[in-house]
Scaffold this active site. Structure first.
Site, PDB file in Angstrom:
ATOM      1  N   HIS A   1     -27.199  26.066  20.035  1.00  0.00           N
ATOM      2  CA  HIS A   1     -27.268  24.612  19.878  1.00  0.00           C
ATOM      3  C   HIS A   1     -25.955  24.031  19.349  1.00  0.00           C
ATOM      4  O   HIS A   1     -25.388  24.520  18.372  1.00  0.00           O
ATOM      5  CB  HIS A   1     -28.417  24.273  18.918  1.00  0.00           C
ATOM      6  CG  HIS A   1     -28.697  22.815  18.833  1.00  0.00           C
ATOM      7  ND1 HIS A   1     -29.206  22.086  19.885  1.00  0.00           N
ATOM      8  CD2 HIS A   1     -28.499  21.920  17.826  1.00  0.00           C
ATOM      9  CE1 HIS A   1     -29.334  20.819  19.523  1.00  0.00           C
ATOM     10  NE2 HIS A   1     -28.910  20.697  18.283  1.00  0.00           N
TER      11      HIS A   1
ATOM     12  N   ILE B   1     -29.393  27.765  15.136  1.00  0.00           N
ATOM     13  CA  ILE B   1     -28.165  28.000  15.897  1.00  0.00           C
ATOM     14  C   ILE B   1     -28.459  28.459  17.317  1.00  0.00           C
ATOM     15  O   ILE B   1     -27.554  28.800  18.061  1.00  0.00           O
ATOM     16  CB  ILE B   1     -27.250  29.034  15.206  1.00  0.00           C
ATOM     17  CG1 ILE B   1     -27.994  30.350  14.993  1.00  0.00           C
ATOM     18  CG2 ILE B   1     -26.735  28.497  13.891  1.00  0.00           C
ATOM     19  CD1 ILE B   1     -27.073  31.480  14.565  1.00  0.00           C
ATOM     20  N   GLU B   2     -29.726  28.496  17.707  1.00  0.00           N
ATOM     21  CA  GLU B   2     -30.043  28.868  19.076  1.00  0.00           C
ATOM     22  C   GLU B   2     -30.641  27.653  19.798  1.00  0.00           C
ATOM     23  O   GLU B   2     -29.922  26.773  20.219  1.00  0.00           O
ATOM     24  CB  GLU B   2     -30.936  30.116  19.085  1.00  0.00           C
ATOM     25  CG  GLU B   2     -30.194  31.306  18.433  1.00  0.00           C
ATOM     26  CD  GLU B   2     -30.945  32.632  18.519  1.00  0.00           C
ATOM     27  OE1 GLU B   2     -31.373  33.012  19.611  1.00  0.00           O
ATOM     28  OE2 GLU B   2     -31.103  33.283  17.460  1.00  0.00           O
ATOM     29  N   MET B   3     -31.960  27.576  19.917  1.00  0.00           N
ATOM     30  CA  MET B   3     -32.537  26.446  20.649  1.00  0.00           C
ATOM     31  C   MET B   3     -32.908  25.280  19.732  1.00  0.00           C
ATOM     32  O   MET B   3     -33.102  24.157  20.193  1.00  0.00           O
ATOM     33  CB  MET B   3     -33.734  26.925  21.471  1.00  0.00           C
ATOM     34  CG  MET B   3     -33.289  27.899  22.579  1.00  0.00           C
ATOM     35  SD  MET B   3     -34.646  28.857  23.333  1.00  0.00           S
ATOM     36  CE  MET B   3     -35.405  27.631  24.380  1.00  0.00           C
TER      37      MET B   3
END
Lengths: 329, 329
Positions: B96, B138-140
């Site tokens: 993200h 920090i991902e989706m």
């Protein structure tokens, strides 16, 4: 996992399929049907970029290649996502570091039929278009020379570029990158929609509401700009949709008359390429039809008419193209 | 564009295919071959999440669904990219807003064979794993309740969840989201690698160098941890690779003995899942072999030995699984 050579067979057959089969049949709408053209299986191919299997295969790889982006995770297919009508189904494009652009991502489906590219028509063809999003700071944010350097690191790309451009001394070049991507995109067409089948003589391919929608589409003037096989005149028209301050083609030409002008978008597959308008602020096709009526045609469509036109527009969704999810090096 | 039901046929046949055909053949390495197990076509299926066609189809859709991310453009397939060995081929995961995580993205290929998930083993199974990246900032970066709300907006997801979980009153739930994703991932296996064919009796499936590599792999102790059909003991071992300060499993347990311990990664398809190590700082397989020799085994491998082991490891690349690029709603 797909039939690699089927588009080659199709391009051979497309001239035949372009012929109307409906001459003798009549459902009472012959005059209307004659105003339209079915979508050919392939768009015009430019003389200086012949469509070859090698270029299409390479272009397919490059389309899915995230390592020609600065982050290493964004490819053409990120925003032009095959799972989402080759677009992204969000209002405005989201690119490098989560930056959000000013405009809605256009689908690449049938983009070879457009006579200019981008909402503002700043490039005349797909070769011109292909490199823009790679370089754009808010999209893939990659300097082209770095993209070329990265590709050159892979022996598989060295082979595939050499195979696609056998006469070139340095086949991995920005020009050839653009040509391969353009070639692949020219295979992403959606023929044989219900409306195409109708135009070719299958009079039952549209139901009564959809036929009423076709009539309303013509009678109300939609077809003036949404004309030709891709339902666009590729021309520029002034519009300010709700929430947009985008000056459109003025950014390209600097000419006052181009303020707020945008290229007519294709209506092919419009049923699966929501949301709508240059700013993507219009969520549904019904709303989009109503806005176009009031902003472009000066008409307040009644609900029934909106529903009819919307039903008609859904018949423009064709067969999705075959492609490979490539095994990248 | 794929054969939807082929994995069902395969799961039926996999018991048969697991049988060794090599009893009578001998190329002089029988003792070595017997230390290994060919990869089954399917991993164990948990009793509380039976593998059904409906769940796999739904999981396939969800795996490619970017609208369960905060940005609307990141899906599981962004980092677990089918074009890139179902991983991302960059050192550390980028999610993200372009945030870069601390660890290298593991491939999902054959992940159903692992007895714990993530580099630090913080989840025991794929059902536990599936939701983590959706929620991770920090991902989706998507709250699960919002993901469920978004999915519920689409009638197609309402249908597909209801079909996959016919006994549930509210089939669109985080549990069922996890189960569908886990089910899809359990079909992403890569049987029939050259090494598997070798183990099953095709003694020419490996060349002489690859067989020397197999011997070196056993004789030098690599097989102690990289054991079982997926070449991992799913256990935790202490390692600090160059450039890493990651404390590994200590983050999960808080126990001193778990400092710098990581779960043994699978070596299946290691030839196509570069770069390597928990921090992704090792670009080539040769370097990775050398580092494992020095860090884990206290051996400085000579170049020839590194080349042999690397050649052997490349024989662990199997047939890539079939899947659909779904037409999302």
């Amino acid at each position: 996992m797909q039939h690699k050579t089927s588009w080659i067979a199709a391009i051979g057959a497309s001239a035949l399929l372009g012929v109307s089969l409906s001459a003798s049949a009549d459902d009472g709408f012959a005059d209307y049907r004659e105003r339209f053209e079915p979508l050919p299986h392939f768009p015009p191919i430019p003389a200086d970029n012949s469509l070859t299997e090698e270029k299409v295969e390479l272009g397919n790889m490059l389309f899915f290649e995230p390592r020609i982006s600065a982050s290493g995770v964004i490819s053409c297919a990120t925003c032009h996502n095959p799972a989402l009508g080759w677009s992204d189904r969000i209002p405005r494009a989201t690119g490098h570091d989560g930056q959000i652009g000013e405009r809605n991502t256009p689908t690449v489906l049938n983009s070879g039929f457009l006579e200019s590219q981008f909402w503002d028509g700043r490039e005349p063809d797909l070769e011109g278009q292909a490199l823009g999003p790679i370089e754009a700071d808010i999209e893939m944010a990659m300097q082209l020379e770095h993209a070329i350097e990265r590709l050159t690191e892979f022996s598989l790309y060295q082979e595939k570029f050499a195979a696609a451009y056998p006469d070139d001394e340095d086949p991995i070049s920005t020009d050839n990158l653009a040509k391969a991507l353009a070639s692949f995109q020219r295979t992403l067409n959606t023929p044989n929609s219900p409306f195409d089948r109708y135009l070719r003589g299958d009079l039952d391919a549209l139901d009564e509401q959809e036929k009423r929608g076709m009539v309303a589409f013509v009678d109300n003037g939609c077809a003036a700009c949404h004309s030709g096989p891709a339902f666009t005149d590729s021309n520029f028209h002034r519009i300010q949709v709700p929430g947009s301050t985008d000056v459109g083609r003025y950014e390209v030409t600097g000419e006052e008359r181009d303020m707020y002008r945008f290229r007519t978008p294709t209506l092919r597959n419009v049923g699966v390429t929501y949301p709508y308008m240059n700013n993507g602020a219009t969520a549904t096709l019904e709303e989009a039809v109503a806005i176009m009526g009031s902003e472009m045609l000066g008409r307040e469509f009644e609900v029934d008419k909106i529903d009819d036109i919307t039903a008609f527009l859904h018949t423009l969704t064709g067969e999705m193209p075959e492609f490979e999810v490539p095994a990248l090096p």
